[in-house]
Design a protein around this motif. Structure first.
Motif, PDB file in Angstrom:
ATOM      1  N   THR A 270       0.967  -1.167  -0.059  1.00 12.29           N
ATOM      2  CA  THR A 270       0.079  -0.180   0.229  1.00 12.29           C
ATOM      3  C   THR A 270       0.937   0.999   0.224  1.00 12.29           C
ATOM      4  OG1 THR A 270      -1.644  -1.234   1.465  1.00 12.29           O
ATOM      5  CG2 THR A 270      -1.708   1.397   1.568  1.00 12.29           C
ATOM      6  N   ILE A 271       2.053   0.807   0.721  1.00 11.52           N
ATOM      7  CA  ILE A 271       2.842   1.994   0.700  1.00 11.52           C
ATOM      8  C   ILE A 271       3.670   2.457  -0.599  1.00 11.52           C
ATOM      9  CG2 ILE A 271       5.160   3.185   1.471  1.00 11.52           C
ATOM     10  CD1 ILE A 271       4.092   1.913   4.711  1.00 11.52           C
ATOM     11  N   VAL A 272       4.305   1.578  -1.250  1.00 11.50           N
ATOM     12  CA  VAL A 272       4.783   2.313  -2.316  1.00 11.50           C
ATOM     13  C   VAL A 272       3.075   2.412  -3.332  1.00 11.50           C
ATOM     14  CG1 VAL A 272       5.585   0.303  -4.575  1.00 11.50           C
ATOM     15  CG2 VAL A 272       6.108   0.108  -2.359  1.00 11.50           C
ATOM     16  N   TRP A 273       2.243   1.774  -3.559  1.00 13.49           N
ATOM     17  CA  TRP A 273       0.859   2.570  -4.683  1.00 13.49           C
ATOM     18  C   TRP A 273       1.375   4.120  -4.394  1.00 13.49           C
ATOM     19  CZ3 TRP A 273      -0.280   0.854  -8.651  1.00 13.49           C
ATOM     20  CH2 TRP A 273       0.115  -0.783  -9.164  1.00 13.49           C
ATOM     21  N   PHE A 274       0.712   4.253  -2.778  1.00 15.29           N
ATOM     22  CA  PHE A 274       0.735   5.877  -3.041  1.00 15.29           C
ATOM     23  C   PHE A 274       1.705   6.534  -2.773  1.00 15.29           C
ATOM     24  CE2 PHE A 274      -2.547   4.592   0.256  1.00 15.29           C
ATOM     25  CZ  PHE A 274      -3.562   5.407  -0.098  1.00 15.29           C
ATOM     26  N   ALA A 275       2.946   6.149  -2.999  1.00 10.09           N
ATOM     27  CA  ALA A 275       4.595   6.466  -2.968  1.00 10.09           C
ATOM     28  C   ALA A 275       4.690   7.165  -4.540  1.00 10.09           C
ATOM     29  CB  ALA A 275       5.771   5.750  -2.631  1.00 10.09           C
ATOM     30  N   LEU A 276       4.468   5.385  -5.737  1.00 16.68           N
ATOM     31  CA  LEU A 276       4.378   5.770  -6.907  1.00 16.68           C
ATOM     32  C   LEU A 276       2.668   6.857  -7.078  1.00 16.68           C
ATOM     33  CD1 LEU A 276       3.687   2.195  -7.927  1.00 16.68           C
ATOM     34  CD2 LEU A 276       6.151   3.582  -8.289  1.00 16.68           C
ATOM     35  N   PHE A 277       2.182   6.938  -7.072  1.00 16.13           N
ATOM     36  CA  PHE A 277       0.981   8.387  -7.111  1.00 16.13           C
ATOM     37  C   PHE A 277       1.273   9.508  -6.567  1.00 16.13           C
ATOM     38  CE2 PHE A 277      -2.627  11.142  -5.127  1.00 16.13           C
ATOM     39  CZ  PHE A 277      -3.199  11.398  -6.456  1.00 16.13           C
ATOM     40  N   LEU A 278       2.415   9.440  -5.582  1.00 17.79           N
ATOM     41  CA  LEU A 278       3.026  11.125  -5.042  1.00 17.79           C
ATOM     42  C   LEU A 278       4.203  11.356  -6.079  1.00 17.79           C
ATOM     43  CD1 LEU A 278       2.647  10.787  -1.117  1.00 17.79           C
ATOM     44  CD2 LEU A 278       1.048  11.939  -2.713  1.00 17.79           C
ATOM     45  N   VAL A 279       4.888  10.516  -6.327  1.00 17.45           N
ATOM     46  CA  VAL A 279       6.423  10.934  -6.933  1.00 17.45           C
ATOM     47  C   VAL A 279       5.303  10.773  -8.747  1.00 17.45           C
ATOM     48  CG1 VAL A 279       7.991   9.388  -8.836  1.00 17.45           C
ATOM     49  CG2 VAL A 279       7.374   9.479  -6.259  1.00 17.45           C
TER      50      VAL A 279
ATOM     51  N   TRP B  70      -2.563   6.068 -15.969  1.00 18.27           N
ATOM     52  CA  TRP B  70      -1.598   5.549 -14.704  1.00 18.27           C
ATOM     53  C   TRP B  70      -1.514   6.021 -13.423  1.00 18.27           C
ATOM     54  CZ3 TRP B  70       3.895   6.200 -17.670  1.00 18.27           C
ATOM     55  CH2 TRP B  70       4.485   4.691 -18.482  1.00 18.27           C
ATOM     56  N   LEU B  71      -1.770   7.513 -13.453  1.00 20.55           N
ATOM     57  CA  LEU B  71      -1.633   8.419 -11.520  1.00 20.55           C
ATOM     58  C   LEU B  71      -3.196   7.548 -10.810  1.00 20.55           C
ATOM     59  CD1 LEU B  71      -0.527  10.863 -13.320  1.00 20.55           C
ATOM     60  CD2 LEU B  71      -1.257  12.042 -11.181  1.00 20.55           C
ATOM     61  N   TRP B  72      -4.355   7.247 -11.257  1.00 18.33           N
ATOM     62  CA  TRP B  72      -4.937   7.149 -11.161  1.00 18.33           C
ATOM     63  C   TRP B  72      -5.408   5.235 -10.646  1.00 18.33           C
ATOM     64  CZ3 TRP B  72      -5.511  11.121  -9.604  1.00 18.33           C
ATOM     65  CH2 TRP B  72      -6.418  12.424 -10.237  1.00 18.33           C
ATOM     66  N   THR B  73      -4.530   4.407 -11.431  1.00 16.25           N
ATOM     67  CA  THR B  73      -4.386   3.475 -11.002  1.00 16.25           C
ATOM     68  C   THR B  73      -3.538   3.109  -9.843  1.00 16.25           C
ATOM     69  OG1 THR B  73      -3.932   2.376 -13.356  1.00 16.25           O
ATOM     70  CG2 THR B  73      -3.336   0.796 -11.716  1.00 16.25           C
ATOM     71  N   CYS B  74      -2.502   4.306  -9.347  1.00 20.76           N
ATOM     72  CA  CYS B  74      -1.523   3.771  -8.530  1.00 20.76           C
ATOM     73  C   CYS B  74      -3.324   4.395  -6.596  1.00 20.76           C
ATOM     74  CB  CYS B  74      -0.597   5.277  -8.403  1.00 20.76           C
ATOM     75  SG  CYS B  74       0.955   4.444  -9.562  1.00 20.76           S
ATOM     76  N   LEU B  75      -2.913   5.218  -7.169  1.00 18.77           N
ATOM     77  CA  LEU B  75      -4.062   6.049  -6.104  1.00 18.77           C
ATOM     78  C   LEU B  75      -5.227   4.799  -5.706  1.00 18.77           C
ATOM     79  CD1 LEU B  75      -5.201   8.355  -4.450  1.00 18.77           C
ATOM     80  CD2 LEU B  75      -6.303   8.835  -6.305  1.00 18.77           C
ATOM     81  N   ALA B  76      -5.775   4.370  -7.201  1.00 18.10           N
ATOM     82  CA  ALA B  76      -6.787   3.080  -6.641  1.00 18.10           C
ATOM     83  C   ALA B  76      -5.954   2.216  -6.184  1.00 18.10           C
ATOM     84  CB  ALA B  76      -7.641   2.628  -8.632  1.00 18.10           C
TER      85      ALA B  76
END
Length: 89
Positions: A26-35, A51-57
């Motif tokens: 979960t941390i990795v997904w949120f970090a990818l979204f923020l990056v 890509w952004l919305w996939t990471c947020l989801a």
């Protein structure tokens, strides 16, 4: 076609650090979204905002997963405690 039958019993499922694994993912997904967030304009220009919305989801579903595995882990521990108490009686 012949029906397949197992020749041996299935092994016990492996239990690892499930809560830590889901939390880390979960941390990795949120970090990818923020990056990726500062590059929103580039993603929008190239039709890649998904890509952004996939990471947020993924992060959002990870939060649900954390809730689920924590409750599952607590239920397993409660069941083991009840069995240990019943065996002690």
């Amino acid at each position: 076609m012949a029906k397949w039958t197992p020749k041996h019993e299935a092994p016990e499922p492996l239990e690892g650090p499930v809560v830590a694994t889901i939390t880390g993912g979960t941390i990795v997904w949120f970090a990818l979204f923020l990056v990726q967030l500062p590059f929103y304009g580039w993603f929008d220009d190239h039709d890649r905002t998904w890509w952004l919305w996939t990471c947020l989801a993924g992060g959002g579903l990870g939060l649900i997963g954390i809730w689920y595995v924590r409750r599952r882990d607590a239920a397993i521990k409660r069941d083991e405690a009840l069995k240990a108490a019943a065996a002690a009686d």
